[in-house]
Write a protein that holds these residues in place. Sequence first.
Motif, PDB file in Angstrom:
ATOM      1  N   LEU A 127      -3.218 -14.237  -2.109  1.00 15.53           N
ATOM      2  CA  LEU A 127      -2.200 -14.361  -3.084  1.00 15.53           C
ATOM      3  C   LEU A 127      -1.816 -13.339  -3.062  1.00 15.53           C
ATOM      4  N   ASP A 128      -1.213 -12.296  -2.313  1.00 18.37           N
ATOM      5  CA  ASP A 128      -0.459 -10.893  -1.733  1.00 18.37           C
ATOM      6  C   ASP A 128       1.389 -11.536  -2.084  1.00 18.37           C
ATOM      7  N   LEU A 129       1.461 -11.246  -2.834  1.00 15.12           N
ATOM      8  CA  LEU A 129       2.652 -11.965  -2.930  1.00 15.12           C
ATOM      9  C   LEU A 129       3.805 -10.439  -3.130  1.00 15.12           C
ATOM     10  N   SER A 130       3.646  -9.431  -1.917  1.00 16.69           N
ATOM     11  CA  SER A 130       4.722  -8.936  -2.363  1.00 16.69           C
ATOM     12  C   SER A 130       5.897  -8.965  -0.991  1.00 16.69           C
ATOM     13  N   GLU A 131       6.690  -8.325  -1.344  1.00 18.10           N
ATOM     14  CA  GLU A 131       8.229  -8.566  -0.619  1.00 18.10           C
ATOM     15  C   GLU A 131       8.856  -7.550  -0.173  1.00 18.10           C
ATOM     16  N   HIS A 132       9.883  -7.507   0.275  1.00 16.02           N
ATOM     17  CA  HIS A 132      10.577  -6.441   1.695  1.00 16.02           C
ATOM     18  C   HIS A 132      10.176  -5.141   0.873  1.00 16.02           C
ATOM     19  N   VAL A 133      10.428  -4.307   0.148  1.00 15.26           N
ATOM     20  CA  VAL A 133      10.139  -3.182  -0.833  1.00 15.26           C
ATOM     21  C   VAL A 133       8.629  -3.015  -1.119  1.00 15.26           C
ATOM     22  N   ALA A 134       8.272  -4.679  -1.332  1.00 14.10           N
ATOM     23  CA  ALA A 134       6.285  -3.587  -2.161  1.00 14.10           C
ATOM     24  C   ALA A 134       5.358  -2.776  -1.114  1.00 14.10           C
ATOM     25  N   ARG A 189      -1.713  -2.451  -0.585  1.00 12.18           N
ATOM     26  CA  ARG A 189      -2.696  -1.325   0.223  1.00 12.18           C
ATOM     27  C   ARG A 189      -3.437  -2.637   0.814  1.00 12.18           C
ATOM     28  N   ILE A 190      -3.152  -3.822   1.233  1.00  5.44           N
ATOM     29  CA  ILE A 190      -3.358  -5.148   1.397  1.00  5.44           C
ATOM     30  C   ILE A 190      -2.367  -4.012   3.190  1.00  5.44           C
ATOM     31  N   ALA A 191      -1.148  -3.994   3.412  1.00  4.26           N
ATOM     32  CA  ALA A 191      -0.633  -3.906   4.758  1.00  4.26           C
ATOM     33  C   ALA A 191      -1.133  -2.604   4.933  1.00  4.26           C
ATOM     34  N   TRP A 192      -1.466  -1.929   3.820  1.00  9.78           N
ATOM     35  CA  TRP A 192      -1.889   0.206   3.637  1.00  9.78           C
ATOM     36  C   TRP A 192      -2.856  -0.409   5.043  1.00  9.78           C
ATOM     37  N   CYS A 205      -8.137  -9.742   0.067  1.00 14.01           N
ATOM     38  CA  CYS A 205      -7.702  -9.352  -0.692  1.00 14.01           C
ATOM     39  C   CYS A 205      -8.643  -8.452  -1.173  1.00 14.01           C
ATOM     40  N   ALA A 206      -9.511  -8.273  -1.036  1.00 13.47           N
ATOM     41  CA  ALA A 206     -11.143  -7.036  -1.456  1.00 13.47           C
ATOM     42  C   ALA A 206      -9.623  -5.669  -1.068  1.00 13.47           C
ATOM     43  N   SER A 207      -9.236  -5.622   0.212  1.00 14.42           N
ATOM     44  CA  SER A 207      -8.648  -4.552   0.581  1.00 14.42           C
ATOM     45  C   SER A 207      -8.023  -3.197  -0.430  1.00 14.42           C
ATOM     46  N   VAL A 208      -7.397  -4.876  -1.391  1.00 12.81           N
ATOM     47  CA  VAL A 208      -6.719  -3.346  -2.868  1.00 12.81           C
ATOM     48  C   VAL A 208      -7.313  -2.683  -3.379  1.00 12.81           C
ATOM     49  N   PHE A 209      -9.092  -2.844  -2.799  1.00 11.27           N
ATOM     50  CA  PHE A 209     -10.111  -1.849  -3.966  1.00 11.27           C
ATOM     51  C   PHE A 209     -10.202  -0.452  -2.587  1.00 11.27           C
ATOM     52  N   ASP A 210      -9.741  -1.293  -1.648  1.00  5.60           N
ATOM     53  CA  ASP A 210     -10.567   0.463  -0.309  1.00  5.60           C
ATOM     54  C   ASP A 210     -10.080   1.546  -0.470  1.00  5.60           C
TER      55      ASP A 210
END
Length: 286
Positions: A248-255, A261-264, A281-286
């Motif tokens: 579900l992660d739609l991040s492009e180059h900047v984001a 937060r998944i990348a982080w 996907c749940a890592s966004v709540f970490d």
Amino acid sequence: MLPWRRLLRPLAVLTLTAAALVAPTGAAQAASAPSSGWNNWSCKPSAAHPRPVVLVHGTFGNSVDNWLGLAPYLVHRGYCVYSLDYGQLPGVPLFNGLGPIDQSAGQLDVFVDKVLAATGSAKTDIIGHSQGGMMPRYYLKYLGGAAKVNALVGLAPDNHGTTLLGLTQLLPYFPGAEDLISSATPGLADQIAGSAFQHKLNEGGDTVPGVAYTVIATKYDEVVTPYRSAFLDGPNVRNVVLQDLCVLDLSEHVAIGLTDRIAWHEALNALDPAHAERTTCASVFD
């Protein structure tokens, strides 16, 4: 200069402008110390996190705006975190990362020494976005950085340059950018796939012994094209596609650097692999 090369350089300017332009307040913010706990020169690494983390911004970025999300994220988890500005050009005061990349790597060399001296650490870890994930490889390979760095994490790094495929669509959106940033921008020319700098950076292999490499890429990257050109080949390398962690992660180059937060979370795992937790996907709540 051949006609296609005349076209390619301003195209690189416009493309990377689109990818990495920061908020208008960026220059003013970069001049002042962050209030979120990073660039704290009295910070001493803990036993749990014994290495300081150096954050390296991308083209056109700065030491503050690129890291308003990730730096506090790391500080909150007990890391000593530092960021630098590099690649300044005379007459272009608002943007960094435009100077010759080998010289920018020299600036990183000086900064890492400063961080190690302040923290008393033997080595650091580096996280970089875009050019900031690629440029440190020159430092590791040619400036003795491998002896001072444990891990390099690249967020959408242009490790093998970019073809700028299809990005002529951005031209109408940035009138005047070519005038604002002159064609004398070696830091952009160095990032074009097939450039002399890219050849030197990657000749003899992508990696050097003793450093753990992690590349986190997104298949929606519109700047590093094709996105798999970010990947490295060699021992002690982990190449990750964000969408393999969370479809579900739609991040492009900047984001991927500014807000993802998944990348982080995956970068955090690379800093402390002994305590890594699965990134989902749940890592966004970490």
